[in-house]
Design a protein around this motif. Structure first.
Motif, short mmCIF file in Angstrom:
data_model
loop_
_atom_site.label_atom_id
_atom_site.label_comp_id
_atom_site.label_asym_id
_atom_site.label_seq_id
_atom_site.Cartn_x
_atom_site.Cartn_y
_atom_site.Cartn_z
N VAL A 4 0.86 -1.18 0.00
CA VAL A 4 0.00 0.00 0.00
C VAL A 4 0.90 1.23 0.00
CG1 VAL A 4 -1.66 1.36 1.33
CG2 VAL A 4 -1.93 -1.12 1.15
N VAL A 5 0.63 2.16 -0.90
CA VAL A 5 1.41 3.40 -0.92
C VAL A 5 0.48 4.53 -0.52
CG1 VAL A 5 2.99 4.83 -2.23
CG2 VAL A 5 2.62 2.46 -2.91
N CYS A 6 0.87 5.29 0.50
CA CYS A 6 0.07 6.43 0.92
C CYS A 6 0.61 7.67 0.21
CB CYS A 6 0.17 6.64 2.42
SG CYS A 6 -0.36 5.20 3.33
N VAL A 7 -0.26 8.37 -0.49
CA VAL A 7 0.18 9.56 -1.22
C VAL A 7 -0.66 10.76 -0.81
CG1 VAL A 7 0.90 8.17 -3.20
CG2 VAL A 7 -1.35 9.20 -3.19
N LYS A 8 -0.15 11.93 -1.12
CA LYS A 8 -0.88 13.15 -0.80
C LYS A 8 -0.87 14.06 -2.02
CE LYS A 8 -1.13 16.98 2.47
NZ LYS A 8 -0.44 17.76 3.48
N GLN A 9 -2.01 14.65 -2.29
CA GLN A 9 -2.05 15.68 -3.33
C GLN A 9 -1.71 17.00 -2.68
OE1 GLN A 9 -5.83 16.90 -5.11
NE2 GLN A 9 -4.87 16.70 -7.11
N GLY A 62 -8.22 12.94 1.19
CA GLY A 62 -8.29 14.30 0.69
C GLY A 62 -9.66 14.59 0.12
N PRO A 63 -9.81 15.78 -0.43
CA PRO A 63 -11.07 16.14 -1.05
C PRO A 63 -11.28 15.34 -2.34
CG PRO A 63 -9.43 17.83 -1.46
CD PRO A 63 -8.82 16.85 -0.51
N PRO A 64 -12.50 15.35 -2.90
CA PRO A 64 -12.76 14.54 -4.11
C PRO A 64 -11.77 14.82 -5.24
CG PRO A 64 -14.81 15.43 -3.25
CD PRO A 64 -13.72 16.01 -2.41
N GLN A 65 -11.25 16.07 -5.33
CA GLN A 65 -10.32 16.38 -6.41
C GLN A 65 -9.03 15.58 -6.32
OE1 GLN A 65 -12.15 18.42 -4.37
NE2 GLN A 65 -11.05 20.36 -4.51
N ALA A 66 -8.74 15.04 -5.14
CA ALA A 66 -7.50 14.29 -4.96
C ALA A 66 -7.48 13.04 -5.84
CB ALA A 66 -7.31 13.91 -3.50
N GLU A 67 -8.62 12.74 -6.44
CA GLU A 67 -8.68 11.60 -7.37
C GLU A 67 -7.65 11.77 -8.49
OE1 GLU A 67 -12.67 10.52 -8.73
OE2 GLU A 67 -11.75 9.87 -10.61
#
Lengths: 262, 686, 405
Positions: A4-9, A62-67
């Protein structure tokens, strides 16, 4: 192997500028990117999968835009993407964020390696990775610059430390926070980008991951931002002049010492 | 009896001709389709110009020879009709062709010119050969054949004249045919009618045998050129140069068929027209003689690429695909193809991909898309699209290309400029010169939009040009604005590098912004931006009137809106470099020169390679973003050509060219010649 | 806490939109509306000229945790204290004085008791000491367990860590286990005179803004501070203090992580991308023999030598040292460009460096437009001078430190 890779926008902080007149941040139109260290983590995951086989899930809160950020990771080659998004997560500090991510990883189930970048460029805290490991009760290794070997029950990595690196053996499952030295993240191929547009992104809410509302978002954050202000001075271009080369060098050295650059 | 023998021979030759031809046509019909059957009138016009009038050939003195040979050949072929029929049936007279003395006069003049031309051609190929011509056996055979055809025709005709003369009947059709008459004089003096009749018969048969041999030889040799070139002229692209004839929408294709390959990785994915080029090629080598990469010692050779590399591969692979009844090898794995080929060595060609197997990767990337090959090609071959198609495969399908190019793509994606300089700095250059930003103008739409381009916005050198242009526009009172941070890379280099996906994203975003502001008129100082905005964005809904700054400033001066100080400036000798994208792509050669002529005390010298034969600086076709390791640097070569005119300044109209030329000057020891955009010189006169 | 916009007072002036660092305020229908990005920081409250934004404090659910004393984690490696710990003791002393409480160090290691003297000299009143072979090298688990145990027993009010790789590695874990806040990379720490809370100020958004952060209801208030941010005080070796020995229950068998080897880098590395200081030479160095000047200066600074494309193309310097568009992209703290004119090719690879020094004999060179400090001069005289001066400065400060310890 399940990774699992945790990422952040994050906003591209190199593009965030101060409006010199209003003395405020110019955020208008600043592109959102995948945190560069997290891209390295995705790269590390993909290389592990190439070498040992397995399945790579990218996870973000994150918010939906983080998609968009997740799509980028899918384009790089990840197998699956999960977005945890809920109004209840708003205003989370590192404690609440790491709790929420830990809940999602628990829901994903049997994970061998959790990867994340050493820190995010908008916060620079480097706290969420260790936080996740602590919530899950897993061992962690931070500042990983190389993954040497992976076995069924343990892993051998190189961890950057002051003046060199340590070779560390850690039992699996474990969390690794990686440095940029782990490898240049791949530029998604056009095929990958196109493929990623057609792949599904799962969205989980607080209820889906079984997160207690008291521990998420602002409620679960011990720290509070009291004030935000812009620093008074930005470094300006300055031509140094002096009577002689010798004096010129002294002047420069003085400046560098004052700027703590030497 | 004679007629029967002739008929058998004719049928045999025709059968061989048709078989060989249909085989080649069948290779072409098996490859990718393309609609080149539209706009018949425009096509006909192009055919008349380039085929009948040989417009490209007429530009050089030795090209005139080809015009003689072309027309001579047509008359000789026409004359074969009465020649053969009258040979078989002496009593029959073919109307017009057999009776018109003027036809024979023209034919004889042309035949003589052909012989003369062939002799010069022999001298050029075998004695003072330019590098672009090869001394191949095929070339020798064709020269010998044509000479033999003409001479046996003259001999036959001469004998016929002598014979008719000797038995007292006039041969009115040959009245003006001075070659026939000349030969008749030679025969008449020494031979009687029987001998003449026998001679005529023998010569007739030799001629006929050569003609039939010729017929069989053509479709089996490079002289397919004779048949294919006229069709190639008719089916040539009618689009402006640089507009893609092979449209590709990666997203749409992916939704239709996820396995479909992007670009052209195997020969059958080229279209029939693209491969017809190989047959149309007459191996004149004008392309290679003008290819900057080839001249700089790189391996890329546009002539060899078409006439050998691609054609040989098409013949080999086309035959094997026909044999196994394959429509395509796409989608078949290496194992499946292995199984198919078995131990047959010839069938192994089925596995071959274009880049890597038949065409060197290094050569693919040596092309600067300068289009000098294409614009000079007498048979309307389209080289550049093939290069781009293969790059598309390498970039989008195989993901296999230079890392520095990858970085440029990445930078454009994240910072919207290939250098990766901070996106928010895009309008920084405009601050001091006071160029207004479109967004800040709100509802008050300016008449013109100044498109700065990435170089003009970020490169310190090109920024000087942007500033000069803005100053001039302000001085002329032009109502204009720039997009600032809303402007993105136009996508030119991405498209030439084969990253059509990235190009389309950029084009769509730029068109959206421009249309959102209702922009109609654009001025730009970058020929690459000019090319994409003017010629390529219409395909994405962006229809603008885009003007290069040199043309715009020239018109300001001519209309009196801009007045310059009439004197000043030292006497300077300048040499002007035509950029590929303003010159060949846009056909603009005059405006920059006329603008330079406005500058007092400046004299303009021309390089040997100028205008449509200008030599690329080396930065086009995404080469700007790649290392140049093979052969000489194009920029250094171009600077040498410029310095040969001993100029005090070099002028160029493109930010890439200016960068490359400045680098070339720096690399040249002792040279200290500055490079300017014409706008910079004009701005000094405000 | 939460933010409330009083729509009847809002004039839609947009002052809050400009001021919000998180892009959390939109103007919708002429009034300000908050979106999901809001972190309740309150920046908008202060920005609003109409006083139309209110920050409401939530009713206290539980009383704030209590604690006393300011602690500093004393990081040691191979029996030597990391200087950042001494810097933090110096800073911690001021905080403790402001609070009227004591300053303590927390020291883990194997046979490191002798280090307590230095802790006292830099202002500590106490040192909590836990020793054992398991602490010989830093490892996350035993260090987290030990520090958590000490915190639980003695309950400090404030705990500071150096933001070294190790400090950041386990401070975050300790904070989660204790359930308290942790603020990273603080550049300023002070005590709010009214609430007595620790005000932790740090850069945010890549250093574009500063944020002051509080941890009002959890104890200890934890922060990390980067090395060299706080000033080291003059040590006073006459001071002494109390050593409190803490018993550890951590056994080696329980630790799941082992350090197999520690590799110290030797010599100068050419890892340009990770280098904090880079000195690059360009066309102006004139020839391969002069690249030595660049290497010498890099050596004196403890940095790495780089080059521009022109120097590499000329064959003076190997390609792996190239900085720029087609070379390496770097962002060091200090970048010194020598004899580099500053073509965009080069700038694209280094323009995000923190401090850029340009040395060039052409005052018109474009490199000066992005340089923090520009020196117009002949690099053949300037560089050797600068190298000598830096060496002298470094020796002097090393001597001073040696005396101090």
């Amino acid at each position: 192997m399940r990774i699992v890779v945790c990422v952040k926008q994050v906003p591209d902080t190199t593009e965030v500028k101060i409006d010199p007149v209003k003395n405020t941040l110019i955020r208008d139109g600043v592109p959102s990117i995948v945190n560069p260290f997290d891209e390295c983590a995705v790269e590390a995951a993909l290389r592990l999968r190439e070498q040992y086989g397995g399945h790579v899930t990218v996870l973000t809160m994150g918010p939906p835009q983080a998609e968009t950020a997740l799509r980028k990771c899918l384009a790089m080659g990840a197998d699956e993407a999960i977005l945890i998004s809920d109004r209840a997560f708003a205003g989370a500090d590192t404690l609440a964020t790491s709790y929420t991510l830990a809940r999602a990883i628990t829901k994903i189930g049997a994970v061998d390696i959790i990867l994340c970048g050493k820190m995010a460029i908008d916060g620079d805290t480097a706290q969420v990775g260790p936080g996740i490991a602590e919530h899950l009760g897993l061992p962690q290794t931070t500042y990983v610059q190389k993954i040497r070997e992976v076995y069924d029950d343990h892993i051998v990595v190189e961890r950057a430390c002051e003046g060199g690196y340590e070779i560390i053996r850690t039992e699996l499952p474990a969390l690794l926070a990686v440095d940029k030295a782990i490898g240049e993240p791949r530029y998604p191929s056009v095929k990958g980008s196109v493929r990623a547009l057609a792949m599904p992104v799962r969205t989980w809410t607080a209820a889906d991951v079984g997160a207690e509302t008291e521990k998420t978002g602002l409620n679960g954050s011990p720290t509070q931002v009291m004030q935000i202000f812009t620093p008074e001075v930005a470094l300006q271009s300055e031509m140094l002049t002096a009577a002689s080369d010798d004096a010129l060098c002294d002047l420069l050295l003085e400046k560098l010492i004052a700027a703590k650059a030497v | 009896m004679q007629a029967a023998v002739f008929l058998v021979l004719l049928l045999a030759a025709l059968t061989a001709f048709v078989l060989a031809l249909t085989k080649k046509i069948s290779y072409l019909t098996a490859v990718a389709p393309e609609n080149r059957f539209d706009q018949p009138l425009r096509r006909l016009g192009h055919f008349v110009r380039t085929v009948l009038f040989q417009s490209k050939m007429a530009k050089e003195w030795y090209g005139i020879i080809h015009i003689f040979i072309f027309w001579g050949f047509i008359f000789i072929v026409l004359a074969e009709i009465p020649f053969i029929i009258e040979g078989l049936f002496p009593a029959v007279q073919v109307p017009f062709l057999g009776t018109n003395p003027y036809f024979y006069l023209v034919k004889d003049i042309l035949s003589l010119l052909v012989v003369l031309g062939l002799l010069i051609g022999i001298a050029r190929r075998w004695i003072v050969r330019p590098k672009r011509l090869y001394r191949s056996p095929e070339a020798a055979i064709i020269v010998a054949l044509i000479l033999a055809v003409i001479i046996t025709d003259w001999l036959t005709g001469g004998a016929k004249c002598a014979l008719t003369g000797s038995i007292g009947e006039a041969a009115p059709a040959y009245r003006l045919a001075f070659c026939y008459q000349g030969f008749a004089d030679i025969f008449y003096q020494n031979n009687g009618p029987e001998t003449l009749a026998a001679l005529m018969n023998v010569m007739w048969w030799i001629h006929v045998l050569i003609i039939l041999g010729f017929l069989v030889y053509i479709p089996n040799s490079k002289h397919m050129h004779l048949l294919a070139a006229p069709f190639n002229g008719y089916f040539a692209s009618l689009l402006p140069l640089g507009r893609q004839t092979a449209e590709l929408d990666p997203l749409a294709d992916a939704y239709k068929d996820a396995k479909k390959e992007y670009g052209v990785g195997r020969i059958e994915n080229f279209t029939w027209k693209q491969l017809l080029d190989c047959f149309a090629c007459g191996e004149c080598g004008r392309c290679m003689a003008n290819c900057p990469a080839n001249l700089a010692g790189k391996n890329l050779n546009p002539k060899h690429f078409l006439s050998h590399t691609l054609k040989d591969h098409l013949l080999a692979k086309g035959e094997q695909m026909r044999r196994f009844g394959l429509q395509t090898t796409e989608g078949l794995s290496a194992e499946e193809l292995d199984k198919l080929a078995g131990t047959d060595l010839e069938a192994a060609v089925l596995k071959e991909r274009l880049v890597g197997d038949v065409f060197r990767r290094e050569d693919l990337w040596a092309c600067t898309t300068c289009a000098s090959c294409q614009s000079i090609c007498p048979v309307s071959n389209e080289h550049v699209q093939k290069i781009i198609d293969m790059r598309r495969f390498e970039v989008m399908n195989e993901d296999d290309y230079a890392p520095e190019l990858r970085l440029a793509f990445r930078n454009v994606e994240s910072k919207f400029n290939p250098w990766g300089v901070s996106w928010s700095e895009r309008a920084a250059w405009a601050k001091d010169v006071g160029a207004p930003i479109r967004k800040e103008r709100g509802e008050a739409a300016p008449e013109y939009l100044l498109w700065a381009g990435c170089a003009g916005s970020f490169d310190n050198r090109a920024k000087k040009t942007s500033i000069a242009v803005a100053k001039i526009l302000r001085a002329a009172g032009i109502d204009f604005a720039i997009l600032g941070r809303e402007e993105k890379c136009c996508g030119d280099f991405a498209r030439r590098a084969g990253n059509e996906y990235l190009f389309r994203l950029l084009a769509a975003e730029n068109v959206k912004i421009l249309n959102g502001y209702g922009v109609k008129k654009i001025i730009t100082a970058c020929p690459h931006c000019l090319q994409t905005l003017q010629n390529e964005y219409p395909a994405f809904g962006g229809n603008f009137e885009v003007t290069h700054h040199t043309r715009f400033i020239l018109e300001l001066i001519r209309s009196g809106r801009l007045s310059l100080r009439g004197e000043g400036g030292p006497a300077r000798r300048a040499v002007y470099h035509d950029s590929c994208y303003l010159g060949r792509y846009q056909g603009e050669y005059e405006a920059p020169r006329a603008l330079l002529a406005q500058i007092p005390n400046l004299t303009l010298a021309e390089m040997e390679r100028c205008r449509d034969k200008s030599f690329c600086c080396g930065a086009g076709g995404a080469r700007m973003w790649m290392e140049e390791s093979v052969g000489m640097r194009l920029s250094n070569l171009r600077v040498e050509q410029a310095l040969a005119q001993s100029p005090e300044i070099i002028c160029a109209n493109c930010p890439y060219c200016i960068t490359m030329l400045e680098d070339g000057v720096k690399d040249k020891d002792g040279a200290n010649v500055p490079v300017f955009d014409p706008a910079e010189l004009i701005a000094e006169l405000l | 806490m939460s933010i409330k916009i009083l729509t009847d007072l809002c004039t839609g002036c947009g002052a809050c939109v400009d001021r919000c660092p998180f892009g959390a305020v939109d103007l919708t229908g002429g009034v300000a509306v908050l979106n999901d990005n809001c972190t309740s920081c309150g920046a908008c409250v202060r920005a609003c000229p109409e006083k139309a934004i209110e920050q409401t404090k939530k009713a206290k659910k539980k009383p704030a945790a209590v604690g006393k004393g300011v602690w500093v984690f004393i990081e040691q490696r191979d029996g030597a204290i990391d200087p950042v710990a001494l810097e933090l003791l110096s800073e911690g002393r001021k905080l403790a004085d402001d609070l009227g409480s004591e300053l303590a160090g927390v020291l883990l290691g194997d046979g490191v008791e002798s280090l307590c003297t230095a802790c006292f000299a830099y202002g500590a009143d106490k040192v909590y000491l836990m020793e054992g072979p398991v602490f010989r090298y830093y490892r996350t688990d035993p260090y987290t367990d030990a520090v958590t145990a000490i915190i639980k027993e003695y309950q400090p009010e404030i705990l500071l860590f150096g933001a070294t790789n190790n400090g950041r590695d386990f401070a975050a874990r300790v904070a989660v286990r204790i359930v308290t806040g942790l603020t990273a990379d603080c550049t300023k720490l002070d005590i709010d005179p009214e609430t007595k809370l620790l005000r932790q100020t740090r850069p945010a958004f890549g250093g574009n803004v500063m944020a002051t952060i509080l941890c009002p209801r959890h104890r200890p208030q934890m922060a990390t501070v980067r090395p060299k941010v706080m000033k080291m005080a003059e040590p006073d070796y006459t001071r002494s203090g109390e050593i409190i020995r803490c018993a550890g229950e951590i056994r080696e068998e329980d630790v799941t992580t082992r350090i197999m080897d520690i590799v110290r880098s030797v010599g100068h590395s050419v890892n340009l991308q990770d280098a904090e200081i880079i000195v690059s030479g360009g066309r102006g160095i004139g020839g391969p023999e002069n690249y030595r000047l660049i290497e010498d200066l890099a050596g004196a600074l403890g940095g790495v030598a780089g080059a521009s494309r022109a120097a590499v193309d000329a064959g003076w310097v190997p390609q792996y040292r190239q900085v720029g568009q087609t070379g390496k992209t770097v962002a060091p703290k200090l970048y010194i460009a020598c004899g580099i004119s500053g073509a965009i090719q080069h700038l694209a690879g280094m323009n995000t460096s923190e401090i850029i020094v340009a040395v060039n004999n052409d005052p018109e060179a474009p490199i000066f437009s992005i340089a923090t400090y520009g020196l117009v001069g002949d690099l053949f005289t300037v560089l050797p001078l600068l190298t000598a001066k830096i060496k002298a400065y470094k020796e002097a400060s090393a001597d001073a430190r040696k005396e101090a310890v």
